[in-house]
Design a protein around this motif. Structure first.
Motif, mmCIF file in Angstrom:
data_model
loop_
_atom_site.group_PDB
_atom_site.id
_atom_site.type_symbol
_atom_site.label_atom_id
_atom_site.label_comp_id
_atom_site.label_asym_id
_atom_site.label_seq_id
_atom_site.Cartn_x
_atom_site.Cartn_y
_atom_site.Cartn_z
ATOM 1 N N LEU A 163 36.104 22.545 42.023
ATOM 2 C CA LEU A 163 37.525 21.777 41.954
ATOM 3 C C LEU A 163 38.242 22.996 41.429
ATOM 4 O O LEU A 163 38.096 23.421 41.038
ATOM 5 C CB LEU A 163 36.998 20.864 40.631
ATOM 6 C CG LEU A 163 35.878 19.176 41.529
ATOM 7 C CD1 LEU A 163 35.770 18.904 39.943
ATOM 8 C CD2 LEU A 163 36.334 19.229 42.244
ATOM 9 N N PRO A 164 39.584 22.292 41.826
ATOM 10 C CA PRO A 164 40.970 23.796 41.251
ATOM 11 C C PRO A 164 41.313 23.445 40.205
ATOM 12 O O PRO A 164 40.926 21.926 39.929
ATOM 13 C CB PRO A 164 41.910 22.490 42.542
ATOM 14 C CG PRO A 164 41.302 21.768 42.778
ATOM 15 C CD PRO A 164 39.900 21.257 42.908
ATOM 16 N N ILE A 165 41.635 24.237 39.538
ATOM 17 C CA ILE A 165 42.559 24.265 38.048
ATOM 18 C C ILE A 165 43.789 24.313 38.195
ATOM 19 O O ILE A 165 44.206 24.000 37.229
ATOM 20 C CB ILE A 165 41.497 26.031 37.179
ATOM 21 C CG1 ILE A 165 39.888 25.261 36.810
ATOM 22 C CG2 ILE A 165 41.786 25.521 36.140
ATOM 23 C CD1 ILE A 165 38.977 26.336 36.384
ATOM 24 N N ARG A 166 43.946 25.758 39.094
ATOM 25 C CA ARG A 166 45.629 26.456 39.310
ATOM 26 C C ARG A 166 45.255 27.023 39.910
ATOM 27 O O ARG A 166 44.597 27.695 40.292
ATOM 28 C CB ARG A 166 45.347 27.212 38.132
ATOM 29 C CG ARG A 166 47.352 27.840 37.909
ATOM 30 C CD ARG A 166 47.982 26.353 37.344
ATOM 31 N NE ARG A 166 48.282 26.580 35.818
ATOM 32 C CZ ARG A 166 49.888 25.912 36.322
ATOM 33 N NH1 ARG A 166 49.840 24.626 36.406
ATOM 34 N NH2 ARG A 166 50.663 26.262 34.796
ATOM 35 N N LEU A 167 46.357 26.808 41.392
ATOM 36 C CA LEU A 167 47.091 27.142 42.242
ATOM 37 C C LEU A 167 48.304 28.044 41.397
ATOM 38 O O LEU A 167 49.272 27.270 41.517
ATOM 39 C CB LEU A 167 47.158 26.377 42.989
ATOM 40 C CG LEU A 167 45.188 25.024 43.601
ATOM 41 C CD1 LEU A 167 46.376 24.171 44.705
ATOM 42 C CD2 LEU A 167 44.603 26.531 44.716
ATOM 43 N N VAL A 168 48.182 28.833 42.496
ATOM 44 C CA VAL A 168 49.908 29.699 42.572
ATOM 45 C C VAL A 168 49.923 30.240 44.073
ATOM 46 O O VAL A 168 49.342 30.615 45.022
ATOM 47 C CB VAL A 168 49.620 30.950 42.065
ATOM 48 C CG1 VAL A 168 51.382 31.382 41.960
ATOM 49 C CG2 VAL A 168 49.460 30.666 39.926
ATOM 50 N N VAL A 169 51.222 29.550 44.725
ATOM 51 C CA VAL A 169 51.941 29.511 45.893
ATOM 52 C C VAL A 169 52.585 30.205 45.627
ATOM 53 O O VAL A 169 53.789 30.538 45.220
ATOM 54 C CB VAL A 169 52.094 27.887 46.882
ATOM 55 C CG1 VAL A 169 52.322 29.025 48.247
ATOM 56 C CG2 VAL A 169 51.117 27.678 46.726
ATOM 57 N N HIS A 170 52.766 31.481 47.033
ATOM 58 C CA HIS A 170 53.599 32.243 46.268
ATOM 59 C C HIS A 170 54.283 33.190 48.126
ATOM 60 O O HIS A 170 53.609 33.558 49.263
ATOM 61 C CB HIS A 170 54.003 33.516 45.583
ATOM 62 C CG HIS A 170 52.815 34.425 45.399
ATOM 63 N ND1 HIS A 170 52.332 35.540 46.034
ATOM 64 C CD2 HIS A 170 51.585 33.889 44.921
ATOM 65 C CE1 HIS A 170 50.781 35.648 46.012
ATOM 66 N NE2 HIS A 170 50.361 34.958 44.585
ATOM 67 N N SER A 171 54.579 34.614 48.088
ATOM 68 C CA SER A 171 55.289 35.391 48.888
ATOM 69 C C SER A 171 54.144 36.248 49.682
ATOM 70 O O SER A 171 52.951 36.888 48.220
ATOM 71 C CB SER A 171 55.759 36.152 48.895
ATOM 72 O OG SER A 171 55.952 36.720 50.025
ATOM 73 N N ALA A 172 53.219 36.088 50.153
ATOM 74 C CA ALA A 172 52.502 36.816 51.500
ATOM 75 C C ALA A 172 52.276 38.344 51.123
ATOM 76 O O ALA A 172 51.466 38.991 50.493
ATOM 77 C CB ALA A 172 52.148 36.407 52.518
ATOM 78 N N ALA A 173 53.913 38.810 50.807
ATOM 79 C CA ALA A 173 53.568 40.382 50.443
ATOM 80 C C ALA A 173 54.128 40.662 48.868
ATOM 81 O O ALA A 173 52.713 42.324 49.287
ATOM 82 C CB ALA A 173 55.609 40.714 51.017
ATOM 83 N N ILE A 174 53.287 40.336 48.176
ATOM 84 C CA ILE A 174 52.161 39.862 47.053
ATOM 85 C C ILE A 174 50.943 40.539 46.890
ATOM 86 O O ILE A 174 50.388 40.074 47.927
ATOM 87 C CB ILE A 174 53.103 39.008 45.792
ATOM 88 C CG1 ILE A 174 54.400 39.003 45.434
ATOM 89 C CG2 ILE A 174 51.837 39.940 44.632
ATOM 90 C CD1 ILE A 174 55.002 37.680 44.456
ATOM 91 N N GLN A 175 50.946 41.848 45.998
ATOM 92 C CA GLN A 175 49.468 42.043 46.325
ATOM 93 C C GLN A 175 48.593 41.291 45.938
ATOM 94 O O GLN A 175 49.009 40.479 44.654
ATOM 95 C CB GLN A 175 49.710 43.553 45.935
ATOM 96 C CG GLN A 175 50.403 44.663 46.729
ATOM 97 C CD GLN A 175 49.670 45.935 46.806
ATOM 98 O OE1 GLN A 175 48.424 46.789 46.665
ATOM 99 N NE2 GLN A 175 50.158 46.935 47.506
ATOM 100 N N ASP A 176 46.993 41.327 46.101
ATOM 101 C CA ASP A 176 45.984 40.444 45.460
ATOM 102 C C ASP A 176 46.217 40.641 43.405
ATOM 103 O O ASP A 176 45.206 39.339 42.878
ATOM 104 C CB ASP A 176 44.735 40.571 46.229
ATOM 105 C CG ASP A 176 44.635 40.199 47.693
ATOM 106 O OD1 ASP A 176 45.851 39.156 47.639
ATOM 107 O OD2 ASP A 176 43.835 40.958 48.641
#
Length: 61
Positions: free
Chosen positions: A36-49
């Motif tokens: 179950l999700p606790i936290r999600l962050v959506v950002h540019s794919a250019a950001i490294q893991d």
């Protein structure tokens, strides 16, 4: 971590994930033991893991 292609009309927060060869957005998710999700962050794919993981953990404070 998941990378997703974005629609052509969406220009904000779009980047290129070189490892998956995808132009779009990247999603970092923190889940519990049941998945179950606790936290999600959506950002540019250019950001490294490693940087995306730091963004995700900083949001928990």
């Amino acid at each position: 971590m998941q990378s997703a292609e974005s629609a052509p009309d969406q220009a904000d927060a779009v980047g290129y994930d070189a490892s998956k060869k995808v132009k779009g957005r990247k999603i970092h998710a923190l889940v519990d033991t049941l998945g179950l999700p606790i936290r999600l962050v959506v950002h540019s794919a250019a950001i490294q893991d490693r940087d995306g993981a730091a963004l995700l953990l900083d949001k928990l404070r």
